[in-house]
Write a protein that holds these residues in place. Structure first.
Motif, PDB file in Angstrom:
ATOM      1  N   LEU A  16       0.859  -1.182   0.000  1.00  0.00           N
ATOM      2  CA  LEU A  16       0.000   0.000   0.000  1.00  0.00           C
ATOM      3  C   LEU A  16       0.896   1.233   0.000  1.00  0.00           C
ATOM      4  N   LYS A  17       0.656   2.135  -0.933  1.00  0.00           N
ATOM      5  CA  LYS A  17       1.493   3.327  -1.071  1.00  0.00           C
ATOM      6  C   LYS A  17       0.686   4.537  -0.604  1.00  0.00           C
ATOM      7  N   ILE A  18       1.067   5.096   0.549  1.00  0.00           N
ATOM      8  CA  ILE A  18       0.293   6.171   1.173  1.00  0.00           C
ATOM      9  C   ILE A  18       0.486   7.456   0.387  1.00  0.00           C
ATOM     10  N   ASP A  19      -0.615   8.121   0.032  1.00  0.00           N
ATOM     11  CA  ASP A  19      -0.563   9.311  -0.805  1.00  0.00           C
ATOM     12  C   ASP A  19       0.204  10.439  -0.128  1.00  0.00           C
ATOM     13  N   ARG A  20       0.974  11.188  -0.950  1.00  0.00           N
ATOM     14  CA  ARG A  20       1.828  12.261  -0.440  1.00  0.00           C
ATOM     15  C   ARG A  20       1.025  13.375   0.236  1.00  0.00           C
ATOM     16  N   SER A  21      -0.239  13.573  -0.147  1.00  0.00           N
ATOM     17  CA  SER A  21      -1.030  14.648   0.453  1.00  0.00           C
ATOM     18  C   SER A  21      -1.217  14.434   1.946  1.00  0.00           C
ATOM     19  N   PHE A  22      -1.277  13.176   2.393  1.00  0.00           N
ATOM     20  CA  PHE A  22      -1.411  12.890   3.821  1.00  0.00           C
ATOM     21  C   PHE A  22      -0.056  12.945   4.524  1.00  0.00           C
ATOM     22  N   VAL A  23       0.993  12.482   3.837  1.00  0.00           N
ATOM     23  CA  VAL A  23       2.328  12.511   4.432  1.00  0.00           C
ATOM     24  C   VAL A  23       2.763  13.950   4.684  1.00  0.00           C
ATOM     25  N   THR A  24       2.400  14.867   3.791  1.00  0.00           N
ATOM     26  CA  THR A  24       2.756  16.276   3.954  1.00  0.00           C
ATOM     27  C   THR A  24       2.195  16.847   5.255  1.00  0.00           C
ATOM     28  N   GLY A  25       1.032  16.359   5.672  1.00  0.00           N
ATOM     29  CA  GLY A  25       0.396  16.890   6.872  1.00  0.00           C
ATOM     30  C   GLY A  25       0.855  16.260   8.170  1.00  0.00           C
ATOM     31  N   LEU A  26       1.790  15.314   8.124  1.00  0.00           N
ATOM     32  CA  LEU A  26       2.261  14.670   9.347  1.00  0.00           C
ATOM     33  C   LEU A  26       2.861  15.711  10.296  1.00  0.00           C
ATOM     34  N   GLY A  27       2.391  15.705  11.538  1.00  0.00           N
ATOM     35  CA  GLY A  27       2.894  16.645  12.528  1.00  0.00           C
ATOM     36  C   GLY A  27       2.240  17.998  12.465  1.00  0.00           C
ATOM     37  N   ALA A  28       1.556  18.307  11.346  1.00  0.00           N
ATOM     38  CA  ALA A  28       0.898  19.607  11.212  1.00  0.00           C
ATOM     39  C   ALA A  28      -0.620  19.477  11.259  1.00  0.00           C
ATOM     40  N   SER A  29      -1.137  18.322  10.872  1.00  0.00           N
ATOM     41  CA  SER A  29      -2.577  18.105  10.847  1.00  0.00           C
ATOM     42  C   SER A  29      -2.894  16.801  11.581  1.00  0.00           C
ATOM     43  N   ARG A  55       3.271  -4.643   2.719  1.00  0.00           N
ATOM     44  CA  ARG A  55       4.245  -3.583   2.974  1.00  0.00           C
ATOM     45  C   ARG A  55       3.605  -2.203   2.782  1.00  0.00           C
ATOM     46  N   THR A  56       4.097  -1.218   3.547  1.00  0.00           N
ATOM     47  CA  THR A  56       3.653   0.164   3.361  1.00  0.00           C
ATOM     48  C   THR A  56       4.797   1.007   2.832  1.00  0.00           C
ATOM     49  N   VAL A  57       4.481   1.849   1.853  1.00  0.00           N
ATOM     50  CA  VAL A  57       5.432   2.808   1.297  1.00  0.00           C
ATOM     51  C   VAL A  57       4.811   4.191   1.413  1.00  0.00           C
ATOM     52  N   ALA A  58       5.532   5.133   2.013  1.00  0.00           N
ATOM     53  CA  ALA A  58       5.056   6.510   2.131  1.00  0.00           C
ATOM     54  C   ALA A  58       5.804   7.365   1.123  1.00  0.00           C
ATOM     55  N   GLU A  59       5.064   8.065   0.258  1.00  0.00           N
ATOM     56  CA  GLU A  59       5.717   8.915  -0.736  1.00  0.00           C
ATOM     57  C   GLU A  59       5.609  10.382  -0.328  1.00  0.00           C
ATOM     58  N   GLY A  60       6.508  11.202  -0.859  1.00  0.00           N
ATOM     59  CA  GLY A  60       6.476  12.628  -0.554  1.00  0.00           C
ATOM     60  C   GLY A  60       7.123  12.989   0.771  1.00  0.00           C
ATOM     61  N   GLU A  97       9.638  14.669   2.956  1.00  0.00           N
ATOM     62  CA  GLU A  97      10.539  15.787   2.696  1.00  0.00           C
ATOM     63  C   GLU A  97      11.246  16.305   3.940  1.00  0.00           C
ATOM     64  N   SER A  98      10.917  15.785   5.121  1.00  0.00           N
ATOM     65  CA  SER A  98      11.546  16.292   6.346  1.00  0.00           C
ATOM     66  C   SER A  98      11.900  15.138   7.269  1.00  0.00           C
ATOM     67  N   GLU A  99      12.880  15.399   8.145  1.00  0.00           N
ATOM     68  CA  GLU A  99      13.286  14.405   9.124  1.00  0.00           C
ATOM     69  C   GLU A  99      12.147  14.126  10.096  1.00  0.00           C
ATOM     70  N   GLN A 100      11.344  15.152  10.386  1.00  0.00           N
ATOM     71  CA  GLN A 100      10.197  14.966  11.287  1.00  0.00           C
ATOM     72  C   GLN A 100       9.210  13.951  10.701  1.00  0.00           C
ATOM     73  N   GLN A 101       8.954  14.047   9.399  1.00  0.00           N
ATOM     74  CA  GLN A 101       8.049  13.091   8.755  1.00  0.00           C
ATOM     75  C   GLN A 101       8.638  11.685   8.786  1.00  0.00           C
ATOM     76  N   ARG A 102       9.945  11.562   8.531  1.00  0.00           N
ATOM     77  CA  ARG A 102      10.588  10.245   8.548  1.00  0.00           C
ATOM     78  C   ARG A 102      10.466   9.613   9.922  1.00  0.00           C
ATOM     79  N   GLU A 103      10.714  10.406  10.981  1.00  0.00           N
ATOM     80  CA  GLU A 103      10.639   9.861  12.344  1.00  0.00           C
ATOM     81  C   GLU A 103       9.212   9.451  12.690  1.00  0.00           C
ATOM     82  N   ALA A 104       8.244  10.254  12.272  1.00  0.00           N
ATOM     83  CA  ALA A 104       6.847   9.912  12.555  1.00  0.00           C
ATOM     84  C   ALA A 104       6.454   8.605  11.871  1.00  0.00           C
TER      85      ALA A 104
END
Length: 593
Positions: free
Chosen positions: A503-516, A536-541, A543-550
């Motif tokens: 499952l490849k999680i859409d970048r629009s949701f990954v962008t909001g990690l930690g902010a929404s 397996r899960t793949v997160a696309e988009g 762009e930050s270390e905070q998103q990677r850690e989350a």
């Protein structure tokens, strides 16, 4: 006696067909006109002999022709009908006449081929007819009390949607006529089309579908300003009319509505994240403004759906000749494919637990001879709408498999998977499995190193056919990934129908990690759903270390994004892999010491 009776019945049917108060045409499955009645000929001025055997699409201007071929014709093939599509019909004198087109496909019968029956309502005449009917109801009542009661009931039935109580298409037309009577150009019309509504009805039942529609109606009503009008145009299509000073105000309203609709809703005990595509337009000046603005908004929403759904598109009246430009670009793309102008770039995919390169996503680019290197957003939609996407997709598949086979001989990239996106047209192509098999054999690539990405949209278009194709691909050993996951109505029960590996999680949701909080909850739910399915899960988009850690904290498996690398050419991938392998090994050795 029987023959005479039958002949009389046939003659009566022909008279009804020829002189019906609306235009009737019949076409083949391919869109070639086989019959046309006298009413349509009188309305348009065309001659019968000129229309028979010609393509129905030639009766429409270029923009409406593209809308019909990319949206209405496929819906005829899948659902069997389309209802009240707003178009313009080109008359014999080349004038354009607004119309509503309803079509039904009759499957082939013994001794008869499949047939498409098309009804064309002249929009102004239909509106006048509705007004005449309402006026006749008013005159029919003798008593003031009875007349008032009949007027209320007639207006409710004629102008309101029975499920939501909102104005229907006729009611919206009445409101627009009144709102634009003074030539106003500050009225915005937004068409809201729910994405994958049919999936809700199929998986949860029509009662859940009705509940979703009522929820959508309530949310739209709560999100607009006082004085705005919300209407329901068809099964899964709504409209909003509100004062908008300019294009940016219309866009802001559309984005506000989109945000209101994406809040989760519980249906039949399951939480569903609704999404919609929204098209917006501002009222033009001059006669026929109401029909034109509704048409412009409808074209804009089809553009939003074609570009990925869950998005907003605003009609730009300054784009003159846009249809001609698209046709020109389409011809250039067709020549570009034949002349070897396409290029592949690859974006690395990194395993979170150890930082190693495990795969790449193959992304096509077009080296245009004049405009330079073009990203997919510049031409993919055009290819999908024209059918050229099959030829384009075949090139990408073969080039990606060839490149992966070359990497397989490099120790640094020997286990790297390559992911290739499949369009809806490719997934429903009967020759897809054969094409994949031939590419793997031609380049001698182990099947497990190829991953094919499909979207929730393509799975929902024809679930039974999609499942059969994916099973055949799995039997080859190819991996299957669901791309843009989270933007549709997929659920655990729905996904279990398909042999999915990722499952490849859409970048629009990954962008909001930690902010929404909403985006964070959606990403966590996607990861948990994948774990429940054992994929397996793949997160696309990313762009930050905070998103990677989350994502690491949630248990996501693989990530890709600008934090690691932009899409690069094949040589850069190999260099990137060598550097990454070295830095990872140094990190592991340091941890051991």
């Amino acid at each position: 006696m029987t023959t005479a009776t039958t002949g009389g019945a046939d003659a009566g049917f022909e008279a009804l067909f020829e002189h019906a108060p609306v235009g009737y045409l019949t076409t083949t499955d391919g869109g070639r006109i086989t019959r046309v009645n006298a009413t349509f000929l009188a309305w348009t001025g065309h001659r019968r002999e000129d229309l028979l055997g010609s393509a129905f699409g030639r009766l429409l201007p270029v923009g409406d022709r593209i809308l019909w071929s990319t949206h209405s014709a496929p819906q005829l093939g899948t659902a069997g009908s389309v209802s009240e599509v707003v178009v313009e019909v080109v008359a014999a004198d080349r004038t354009r006449r607004p119309a509503l087109v309803t079509a039904t496909r009759v499957p082939p019968r013994e001794g008869a081929d499949a047939e498409v029956r098309v009804i064309v309502f002249a929009a102004p005449e239909r509106r006048a007819h509705e007004q005449e009917l309402i006026a006749a109801l008013h005159r029919a009542e003798e008593s003031e009390d009875r007349r008032a009661a009949a007027e209320v009931e007639a207006r409710r039935q004629a102008l309101a949607d029975p499920l939501t109580g909102l104005p229907n298409r006729a009611g919206l037309a009445a409101h627009l006529d009144a709102a634009l009577a003074g030539g106003r150009t500050d009225v915005g019309v937004l068409v809201v089309d729910l994405d994958h509504f049919a999936v809700v009805n199929e998986s949860l039942g029509t009662a859940a579908g009705d509940e979703l529609l009522l929820t959508v109606a309530a949310r739209l009503g709560a999100a607009v300003r006082e004085g705005a009008v919300v209407a329901r145009l068809s099964a899964d299509e709504f409209a909003v009319v509100e004062r908008c000073e300019d294009v940016e105000a219309a866009r802001g309203l559309a984005e506000r509505l989109l945000e209101a609709l994406t809040a989760p809703v519980v249906l039949a005990g399951l939480e569903v994240v609704a999404s919609a595509s929204i098209g917006a337009a501002l009222s033009p000046s001059g006669p026929g403004a109401a029909q034109r603005v509704l048409h412009d908004a409808a074209v804009a929403v089809q553009r939003a759906k074609a570009r990925g759904r869950g998005r907003v598109e605003v009609h730009d009246p300054t784009r003159t000749g846009a249809a001609a430009d698209r046709l020109r670009l389409l011809g250039e793309l067709r020549r570009g494919i034949a002349d070897g102008q396409l290029r592949l770039h690859h974006q690395p995919q990194v395993r979170l637990r150890d930082g190693r390169l495990v795969g790449v996503e193959a992304l096509v680019r077009w080296q245009h001879p004049v405009r330079g290197l073009l990203a997919p957003v510049e031409f993919i939609e055009l290819a999908e709408q024209s059918g050229l996407v099959r030829e384009l997709g075949a090139w990408v598949l073969d080039a990606a498999v060839a490149q992966a086979a070359g990497w397989a001989r490099d120790p640094g990239c020997a286990t790297v998977e390559v992911a290739v996106n499949l369009s809806t047209r490719q997934l429903t192509d009967p020759g897809l499995v054969e094409a994949v098999t031939a590419a793997l054999e031609r380049h001698r690539l182990p099947a497990h190193l190829l991953v094919l990405e499909v979207t929730e949209t393509s799975l929902a278009a024809d679930p039974d056919a999609a499942a059969a194709t994916l099973v055949a691909l799995k039997q080859l050993g190819v991996g299957v990934s669901v791309d843009d996951f989270g933007t549709g109505y997929a659920s655990l029960t729905y996904l279990q129908r398909f042999p999915v590996d990722e499952l490849k999680i859409d970048r629009s949701f990954v962008t909001g990690l930690g902010a929404s909080d909403g985006d964070t909850a959606i990403v966590r739910a996607c990861v948990q759903l994948a774990q429940a399915l054992g994929v397996r899960t793949v997160a696309e988009g990313v762009e930050s270390e905070q998103q990677r850690e989350a994502l690491a904290g949630m248990g996501c498996d693989v990530v890709q994004g600008y934090l690691f690398s932009r899409p690069v050419d094949a040589d850069a991938v190999q260099q990137w892999a060598r550097e990454r392998s070295g830095s990872t090994r140094d990190h592991d050795e340091a941890a051991i010491r």
